[in-house]
Design a protein around this motif. Structure first.
Motif, mmCIF file in Angstrom:
data_model
loop_
_atom_site.group_PDB
_atom_site.id
_atom_site.type_symbol
_atom_site.label_atom_id
_atom_site.label_comp_id
_atom_site.label_asym_id
_atom_site.label_seq_id
_atom_site.Cartn_x
_atom_site.Cartn_y
_atom_site.Cartn_z
ATOM 1 N N HIS A 1 70.964 35.014 42.536
ATOM 2 C CA HIS A 1 69.664 34.703 43.147
ATOM 3 C C HIS A 1 68.829 35.974 43.316
ATOM 4 O O HIS A 1 67.625 35.976 43.069
ATOM 5 C CB HIS A 1 69.872 34.006 44.505
ATOM 6 N N ARG A 2 69.483 37.054 43.740
ATOM 7 C CA ARG A 2 68.778 38.330 43.893
ATOM 8 C C ARG A 2 68.211 38.773 42.544
ATOM 9 O O ARG A 2 67.045 39.186 42.448
ATOM 10 C CB ARG A 2 69.719 39.401 44.444
ATOM 11 N N GLN A 3 69.016 38.631 41.473
ATOM 12 C CA GLN A 3 68.561 39.031 40.139
ATOM 13 C C GLN A 3 67.414 38.132 39.656
ATOM 14 O O GLN A 3 66.433 38.603 39.097
ATOM 15 C CB GLN A 3 69.735 38.977 39.147
ATOM 16 N N VAL A 4 67.569 36.837 39.907
ATOM 17 C CA VAL A 4 66.520 35.890 39.505
ATOM 18 C C VAL A 4 65.230 36.185 40.279
ATOM 19 O O VAL A 4 64.126 36.143 39.720
ATOM 20 C CB VAL A 4 66.984 34.426 39.723
ATOM 21 N N THR A 5 65.373 36.512 41.579
ATOM 22 C CA THR A 5 64.194 36.850 42.395
ATOM 23 C C THR A 5 63.505 38.081 41.827
ATOM 24 O O THR A 5 62.261 38.121 41.760
ATOM 25 C CB THR A 5 64.617 37.087 43.865
ATOM 26 N N SER B 1 59.793 38.208 40.294
ATOM 27 C CA SER B 1 58.783 39.195 40.711
ATOM 28 C C SER B 1 58.174 39.876 39.488
ATOM 29 O O SER B 1 56.944 40.046 39.409
ATOM 30 C CB SER B 1 59.424 40.226 41.638
ATOM 31 N N ASN B 2 59.026 40.241 38.536
ATOM 32 C CA ASN B 2 58.535 40.866 37.299
ATOM 33 C C ASN B 2 57.629 39.906 36.531
ATOM 34 O O ASN B 2 56.586 40.299 35.996
ATOM 35 C CB ASN B 2 59.702 41.311 36.409
ATOM 36 N N LEU B 3 58.044 38.623 36.472
ATOM 37 C CA LEU B 3 57.238 37.627 35.767
ATOM 38 C C LEU B 3 55.899 37.399 36.467
ATOM 39 O O LEU B 3 54.869 37.208 35.806
ATOM 40 C CB LEU B 3 58.004 36.298 35.656
ATOM 41 N N SER C 1 48.899 40.106 35.137
ATOM 42 C CA SER C 1 48.315 40.869 34.036
ATOM 43 C C SER C 1 47.700 39.917 33.006
ATOM 44 O O SER C 1 46.584 40.138 32.519
ATOM 45 C CB SER C 1 49.385 41.754 33.395
ATOM 46 N N LEU C 2 48.446 38.841 32.686
ATOM 47 C CA LEU C 2 47.941 37.863 31.717
ATOM 48 C C LEU C 2 46.700 37.147 32.249
ATOM 49 O O LEU C 2 45.760 36.881 31.495
ATOM 50 C CB LEU C 2 49.027 36.841 31.376
ATOM 51 N N LYS C 3 46.692 36.851 33.552
ATOM 52 C CA LYS C 3 45.515 36.218 34.150
ATOM 53 C C LYS C 3 44.302 37.131 34.025
ATOM 54 O O LYS C 3 43.202 36.669 33.716
ATOM 55 C CB LYS C 3 45.770 35.882 35.624
ATOM 56 N N SER C 4 44.509 38.412 34.273
ATOM 57 C CA SER C 4 43.422 39.376 34.159
ATOM 58 C C SER C 4 42.898 39.405 32.724
ATOM 59 O O SER C 4 41.680 39.398 32.485
ATOM 60 C CB SER C 4 43.919 40.767 34.576
ATOM 61 N N THR C 5 43.825 39.423 31.765
ATOM 62 C CA THR C 5 43.435 39.403 30.348
ATOM 63 C C THR C 5 42.692 38.114 30.022
ATOM 64 O O THR C 5 41.693 38.126 29.296
ATOM 65 C CB THR C 5 44.686 39.539 29.456
ATOM 66 N N ALA C 6 43.171 36.995 30.578
ATOM 67 C CA ALA C 6 42.527 35.703 30.329
ATOM 68 C C ALA C 6 41.104 35.699 30.869
ATOM 69 O O ALA C 6 40.190 35.176 30.229
ATOM 70 C CB ALA C 6 43.343 34.579 30.953
ATOM 71 N N VAL C 7 40.906 36.307 32.045
ATOM 72 C CA VAL C 7 39.552 36.377 32.625
ATOM 73 C C VAL C 7 38.641 37.189 31.709
ATOM 74 O O VAL C 7 37.495 36.792 31.445
ATOM 75 C CB VAL C 7 39.602 36.988 34.051
#
Length: 170
Positions: free
Chosen positions: A57-61, A65-67, A73-79
């Protein structure tokens, strides 16, 4: 006596049923104890799995967070891309308006051309009629010239005849 025997038989039957139920309950109890022991063992395994799951769970969390960072970043690019698309749409609208204006100009020019073509056809028709009239006038002129030549010849002949008559009369 008969009633006592009946009661005794009923009681014996009831005792047999109770003993049978007791035996069934003991069997169920043994089975439940085995199940509880199995559950305790399973619980120990689950606690170990839970410890492993907590690490997972710690690793998935962390991955989540990384995702999320990547998603931001992708949202910013999309804007930025949405803004570029909006700019392109605005340019396309301007181009379409210019195209429409040019189409109107072309239509007006085509109408002028059609008018000039009709005017030219009318002029060609008038020219053909003039050529026909000129040909008719030439034919008529040739007839007049022939008539004039005939009249001149007749006048000359008449003058010659008149001169001869004059000479004869003198």
């Amino acid at each position: 006596n008969h009633s006592l025997q009946k009661k005794l038989a009923d009681t014996t039957e009831e005792n047999r049923k109770v003993n049978q139920e007791l035996k069934s309950l003991k069997t169920k109890n043994d089975s439940l104890e085995k199940t509880v022991d199995g559950m305790k063992e399973e619980n120990g395994k689950l606690k170990q799995s839970l410890a492993g799951a907590a690490e997972e769970h710690r690793q998935v969390t962390q991955k989540l967070s990384n995702l999320e960072t990547e998603l931001d970043s992708l949202k910013s690019t999309a804007v930025e891309k949405d803004q570029a698309i909006a700019d392109m749409k605005q340019k396309l609208t301007i181009i379409e308006e210019e195209k429409s204006a040019q189409a109107d100009q072309i239509e007006q020019l085509n109408e002028k051309i059609e008018g000039k073509e009709k005017q030219l056809m009318d002029m060609n028709e008038a020219t053909e009629m003039m050529h026909k009239k000129v040909d008719d006038l030439k034919s008529e002129l040739e007839k007049h010239e022939k008539t004039e030549a005939a009249l001149k010849s007749s006048v000359e002949a008449t003058e010659g005849y008149s001169a001869q008559i004059k000479t004869d009369l003198e």
